[in-house]
Design a protein around this motif. Structure first.
Motif, PDB file in Angstrom:
ATOM      1  N   ILE A 204       0.846  -1.201   0.000  1.00 43.15           N
ATOM      2  CA  ILE A 204       0.000   0.000   0.000  1.00 43.15           C
ATOM      3  C   ILE A 204       0.879   1.247   0.000  1.00 43.15           C
ATOM      4  O   ILE A 204       0.632   2.217  -0.726  1.00 43.15           O
ATOM      5  CB  ILE A 204      -0.960  -0.012   1.219  1.00 43.15           C
ATOM      6  N   GLU A 205       1.937   1.192   0.790  1.00 35.36           N
ATOM      7  CA  GLU A 205       2.882   2.316   0.862  1.00 35.36           C
ATOM      8  C   GLU A 205       3.498   2.579  -0.521  1.00 35.36           C
ATOM      9  O   GLU A 205       3.620   3.718  -0.966  1.00 35.36           O
ATOM     10  CB  GLU A 205       3.972   1.958   1.884  1.00 35.36           C
ATOM     11  N   GLN A 206       3.830   1.467  -1.216  1.00 33.83           N
ATOM     12  CA  GLN A 206       4.418   1.562  -2.558  1.00 33.83           C
ATOM     13  C   GLN A 206       3.432   2.216  -3.539  1.00 33.83           C
ATOM     14  O   GLN A 206       3.800   3.115  -4.293  1.00 33.83           O
ATOM     15  CB  GLN A 206       4.695   0.144  -3.035  1.00 33.83           C
ATOM     16  N   LEU A 207       2.170   1.775  -3.480  1.00 33.20           N
ATOM     17  CA  LEU A 207       1.154   2.340  -4.374  1.00 33.20           C
ATOM     18  C   LEU A 207       0.976   3.833  -4.104  1.00 33.20           C
ATOM     19  O   LEU A 207       0.868   4.648  -5.010  1.00 33.20           O
ATOM     20  CB  LEU A 207      -0.197   1.650  -4.150  1.00 33.20           C
ATOM     21  N   ARG A 208       0.958   4.162  -2.827  1.00 35.70           N
ATOM     22  CA  ARG A 208       0.759   5.542  -2.393  1.00 35.70           C
ATOM     23  C   ARG A 208       1.918   6.412  -2.885  1.00 35.70           C
ATOM     24  O   ARG A 208       1.709   7.472  -3.461  1.00 35.70           O
ATOM     25  CB  ARG A 208       0.703   5.526  -0.868  1.00 35.70           C
ATOM     26  N   ARG A 209       3.117   5.918  -2.680  1.00 38.45           N
ATOM     27  CA  ARG A 209       4.295   6.691  -3.094  1.00 38.45           C
ATOM     28  C   ARG A 209       4.380   6.821  -4.609  1.00 38.45           C
ATOM     29  O   ARG A 209       4.967   7.755  -5.124  1.00 38.45           O
ATOM     30  CB  ARG A 209       5.578   6.064  -2.546  1.00 38.45           C
ATOM     31  N   GLY A 210       3.786   5.859  -5.323  1.00 37.85           N
ATOM     32  CA  GLY A 210       3.736   5.934  -6.783  1.00 37.85           C
ATOM     33  C   GLY A 210       2.596   6.818  -7.250  1.00 37.85           C
ATOM     34  O   GLY A 210       2.098   6.638  -8.351  1.00 37.85           O
ATOM     35  N   ALA A 211       2.128   7.700  -6.378  1.00 34.89           N
ATOM     36  CA  ALA A 211       1.079   8.691  -6.687  1.00 34.89           C
ATOM     37  C   ALA A 211      -0.303   8.080  -6.805  1.00 34.89           C
ATOM     38  O   ALA A 211      -1.201   8.666  -7.399  1.00 34.89           O
ATOM     39  CB  ALA A 211       1.421   9.478  -7.956  1.00 34.89           C
ATOM     40  N   GLY A 212      -0.483   6.887  -6.228  1.00 39.48           N
ATOM     41  CA  GLY A 212      -1.829   6.328  -6.173  1.00 39.48           C
ATOM     42  C   GLY A 212      -2.546   6.839  -4.936  1.00 39.48           C
ATOM     43  O   GLY A 212      -1.994   7.629  -4.163  1.00 39.48           O
ATOM     44  N   CYS A 213      -3.779   6.403  -4.786  1.00 43.41           N
ATOM     45  CA  CYS A 213      -4.537   6.777  -3.588  1.00 43.41           C
ATOM     46  C   CYS A 213      -5.330   5.558  -3.155  1.00 43.41           C
ATOM     47  O   CYS A 213      -5.866   4.825  -3.987  1.00 43.41           O
ATOM     48  CB  CYS A 213      -5.366   8.002  -3.941  1.00 43.41           C
ATOM     49  N   VAL A 214      -5.293   5.279  -1.864  1.00 40.05           N
ATOM     50  CA  VAL A 214      -5.867   4.039  -1.335  1.00 40.05           C
ATOM     51  C   VAL A 214      -6.894   4.378  -0.260  1.00 40.05           C
ATOM     52  O   VAL A 214      -6.653   5.238   0.586  1.00 40.05           O
ATOM     53  CB  VAL A 214      -4.748   3.157  -0.710  1.00 40.05           C
ATOM     54  N   PHE A 215      -8.047   3.735  -0.313  1.00 41.51           N
ATOM     55  CA  PHE A 215      -9.028   3.804   0.780  1.00 41.51           C
ATOM     56  C   PHE A 215      -9.026   2.441   1.464  1.00 41.51           C
ATOM     57  O   PHE A 215      -9.093   1.413   0.784  1.00 41.51           O
ATOM     58  CB  PHE A 215     -10.441   4.079   0.256  1.00 41.51           C
ATOM     59  N   LEU A 216      -8.971   2.426   2.778  1.00 43.92           N
ATOM     60  CA  LEU A 216      -8.899   1.171   3.519  1.00 43.92           C
ATOM     61  C   LEU A 216      -9.928   1.162   4.651  1.00 43.92           C
ATOM     62  O   LEU A 216      -9.809   1.934   5.612  1.00 43.92           O
ATOM     63  CB  LEU A 216      -7.486   1.018   4.101  1.00 43.92           C
ATOM     64  N   VAL A 217     -10.949   0.316   4.508  1.00 44.10           N
ATOM     65  CA  VAL A 217     -11.918   0.147   5.591  1.00 44.10           C
ATOM     66  C   VAL A 217     -11.335  -0.830   6.585  1.00 44.10           C
ATOM     67  O   VAL A 217     -10.900  -1.916   6.205  1.00 44.10           O
ATOM     68  CB  VAL A 217     -13.258  -0.404   5.066  1.00 44.10           C
ATOM     69  N   SER A 218     -11.283  -0.455   7.856  1.00 43.76           N
ATOM     70  CA  SER A 218     -10.791  -1.395   8.853  1.00 43.76           C
ATOM     71  C   SER A 218     -11.376  -1.072  10.224  1.00 43.76           C
ATOM     72  O   SER A 218     -11.605   0.082  10.556  1.00 43.76           O
ATOM     73  CB  SER A 218      -9.266  -1.327   8.925  1.00 43.76           C
ATOM     74  N   HIS A 219     -11.637  -2.136  10.992  1.00 40.31           N
ATOM     75  CA  HIS A 219     -12.084  -1.932  12.372  1.00 40.31           C
ATOM     76  C   HIS A 219     -10.898  -1.842  13.317  1.00 40.31           C
ATOM     77  O   HIS A 219     -11.059  -1.585  14.504  1.00 40.31           O
ATOM     78  CB  HIS A 219     -13.027  -3.066  12.795  1.00 40.31           C
ATOM     79  N   GLY A 220      -9.697  -2.071  12.775  1.00 46.16           N
ATOM     80  CA  GLY A 220      -8.514  -2.041  13.636  1.00 46.16           C
ATOM     81  C   GLY A 220      -7.846  -0.674  13.638  1.00 46.16           C
ATOM     82  O   GLY A 220      -7.290  -0.244  12.622  1.00 46.16           O
ATOM     83  N   ALA A 221      -7.896   0.013  14.774  1.00 47.16           N
ATOM     84  CA  ALA A 221      -7.278   1.340  14.866  1.00 47.16           C
ATOM     85  C   ALA A 221      -5.785   1.252  14.548  1.00 47.16           C
ATOM     86  O   ALA A 221      -5.222   2.131  13.898  1.00 47.16           O
ATOM     87  CB  ALA A 221      -7.496   1.928  16.259  1.00 47.16           C
ATOM     88  N   ARG A 222      -5.163   0.142  14.986  1.00 48.38           N
ATOM     89  CA  ARG A 222      -3.723   0.006  14.749  1.00 48.38           C
ATOM     90  C   ARG A 222      -3.409  -0.125  13.261  1.00 48.38           C
ATOM     91  O   ARG A 222      -2.467   0.474  12.746  1.00 48.38           O
ATOM     92  CB  ARG A 222      -3.183  -1.207  15.520  1.00 48.38           C
ATOM     93  N   THR A 223      -4.230  -0.910  12.558  1.00 52.59           N
ATOM     94  CA  THR A 223      -4.037  -1.071  11.110  1.00 52.59           C
ATOM     95  C   THR A 223      -4.115   0.290  10.428  1.00 52.59           C
ATOM     96  O   THR A 223      -3.309   0.618   9.559  1.00 52.59           O
ATOM     97  CB  THR A 223      -5.127  -2.007  10.524  1.00 52.59           C
ATOM     98  N   ILE A 224      -5.102   1.083  10.823  1.00 47.32           N
ATOM     99  CA  ILE A 224      -5.280   2.415  10.212  1.00 47.32           C
ATOM    100  C   ILE A 224      -4.046   3.277  10.495  1.00 47.32           C
ATOM    101  O   ILE A 224      -3.506   3.923   9.598  1.00 47.32           O
ATOM    102  CB  ILE A 224      -6.546   3.101  10.783  1.00 47.32           C
ATOM    103  N   GLU A 225      -3.609   3.264  11.752  1.00 55.23           N
ATOM    104  CA  GLU A 225      -2.458   4.110  12.125  1.00 55.23           C
ATOM    105  C   GLU A 225      -1.202   3.702  11.370  1.00 55.23           C
ATOM    106  O   GLU A 225      -0.423   4.538  10.946  1.00 55.23           O
ATOM    107  CB  GLU A 225      -2.207   4.025  13.625  1.00 55.23           C
ATOM    108  N   GLU A 226      -1.018   2.373  11.228  1.00 52.54           N
ATOM    109  CA  GLU A 226       0.221   1.887  10.591  1.00 52.54           C
ATOM    110  C   GLU A 226       0.199   2.024   9.075  1.00 52.54           C
ATOM    111  O   GLU A 226       1.240   2.159   8.443  1.00 52.54           O
ATOM    112  CB  GLU A 226       0.439   0.403  10.941  1.00 52.54           C
ATOM    113  N   THR A 227      -1.003   2.001   8.492  1.00 47.78           N
ATOM    114  CA  THR A 227      -1.098   1.921   7.034  1.00 47.78           C
ATOM    115  C   THR A 227      -1.467   3.247   6.376  1.00 47.78           C
ATOM    116  O   THR A 227      -1.125   3.468   5.224  1.00 47.78           O
ATOM    117  CB  THR A 227      -2.160   0.857   6.647  1.00 47.78           C
ATOM    118  N   CYS A 228      -2.179   4.105   7.113  1.00 43.75           N
ATOM    119  CA  CYS A 228      -2.801   5.263   6.451  1.00 43.75           C
ATOM    120  C   CYS A 228      -2.139   6.591   6.828  1.00 43.75           C
ATOM    121  O   CYS A 228      -1.510   6.710   7.874  1.00 43.75           O
ATOM    122  CB  CYS A 228      -4.290   5.313   6.794  1.00 43.75           C
TER     123      CYS A 228
END
Ligand code: ATP
Length: 292
Positions: A204-228
């Motif tokens: 996801i980080e790679q896609l983002r850095r390649g000028a993409g944009c990612v939406f991620l639905v998650s119930h895990g606050a940690r996942t959101i913090e680490e990924t978004c």
């Protein structure tokens, strides 16, 4: 002072005052009581023709997503997260409002057509071709997809024999292979083990850095913090808060903890405070300039 326009990352998704409504059957009781409730036996609901209720799944959502953003979407069950992603993907038609995207968004698991009787490897080819990749691009991406999915020898077994986690991992790897400008992920990462979570976070980080944009639905606050990089909090189809991933995830988690502890007064105050900070997003669309 606002930065010069050239420095502002490109808008990939613009959502302007979007409302989505569903019609669902009303919860009419069956049996003798139902005749009383609806007055006459003739109006007892049958075969789905009974009374209906309108569910306001999204009630005036506005946001802009730019290149380089990974946006977490949090909220209780039924708050509208999946509906928002499906609407951005063009699978739900808003009753009101507008959604613009720079190119066709890839909603994980939907765009990649999966066939249970085919092996993971065959589905990989099929899914990538379905997303518009050429056969040569599929060949080039093949090994990377298999490595990212990390499902071992199972890649040569029919997909109907996969666990839900294995299928989710392969779907994620296939969707990411197309390097979409807009990738929409609905909880797919929740089923993975720690190693897969790390690989998917890196991807996801790679896609983002390649000028993409990612939406991620998650119930895990940690996942959101680490990924978004950013997060939005939805409640009853409305946008409560839109801000930095860590801040929104932590405030949402704090509110959810108050709710589960039964501290309704504190939860109501937390929600009201977040609402007053986060409801003023106005998106004015000017499609000719590709910006909002
Ligand atoms: N096809 C449908 N028909 C009727 N109601 C629907 C439909 N799809 C969603 N809804 C309703 O719209 C509201 C939002 O649903 P949605 O699936 O977007 O929530 P969610 O936040 O993704 O929930 P979850 O965390 O449980 O996946 C819910 O009240 C749901 O019951």
């Amino acid at each position: 002072m606002a930065p010069p326009e050239a420095d502002v990352p490109r808008v990939h998704v613009a959502v302007a005052d979007v409302h989505v409504r569903f019609t669902a059957p009303a919860n009419a009781p069956r049996g003798p009581d139902s005749t009383r409730r609806w007055g006459r036996p003739a109006v007892v609901p049958r075969l789905g023709n009974g009374p209906a209720v309108v569910v306001r799944a999204l009630a005036g959502i506005s946001l802009v997503a730019r290149a380089g953003e990974a946006i977490g979407v949090v909220g209780l069950n039924g708050s509208g997260k999946s509906t928002l992603l499906r609407t951005i993907a063009g699978l739900e038609r808003p009753a009101r409002g507008t959604v613009l995207a720079s190119s066709a968004p890839v909603l994980l698991g939907v765009n990649a057509a999966m066939v249970g009787a085919l092996t993971g490897r065959e589905n990989l080819r099929l899914g990538c071709l379905a997303m518009g990749m050429s056969p040569a691009e599929v060949d080039a991406a093949h090994d990377g997809v298999v490595a990212l999915a990390g499902i071992g020898d199972a890649v040569d077994r029919p997909m109907r024999t996969y666990s839900s986690g294995m299928a989710a991992r392969l779907r994620f790897a296939i969707a990411a292979a197309a390097q979409p400008e807009v990738l929409l992920i609905d909880e797919a990462l929740a089923t993975g083990d720690a190693a897969f979570r790390q690989r998917s976070t890196d991807r996801i980080e790679q896609l983002r850095r390649g000028a993409g944009c990612v939406f991620l639905v998650s119930h895990g606050a940690r996942t959101i913090e680490e990924t978004c990089t950013r997060a939005i909090w939805l409640h009853q189809g409305r946008l409560v808060l839109d801000g930095g991933a860590a801040e929104v995830a932590q405030r949402y988690a704090g509110w959810a903890a108050e709710l589960s502890a039964g501290d309704d007064a504190a939860a109501a105050a937390t929600l009201a405070e977040a609402f007053t900070e986060g409801t003023d997003t106005v998106v004015a669309l000017d499609a000719r300039r590709e910006s909002a």
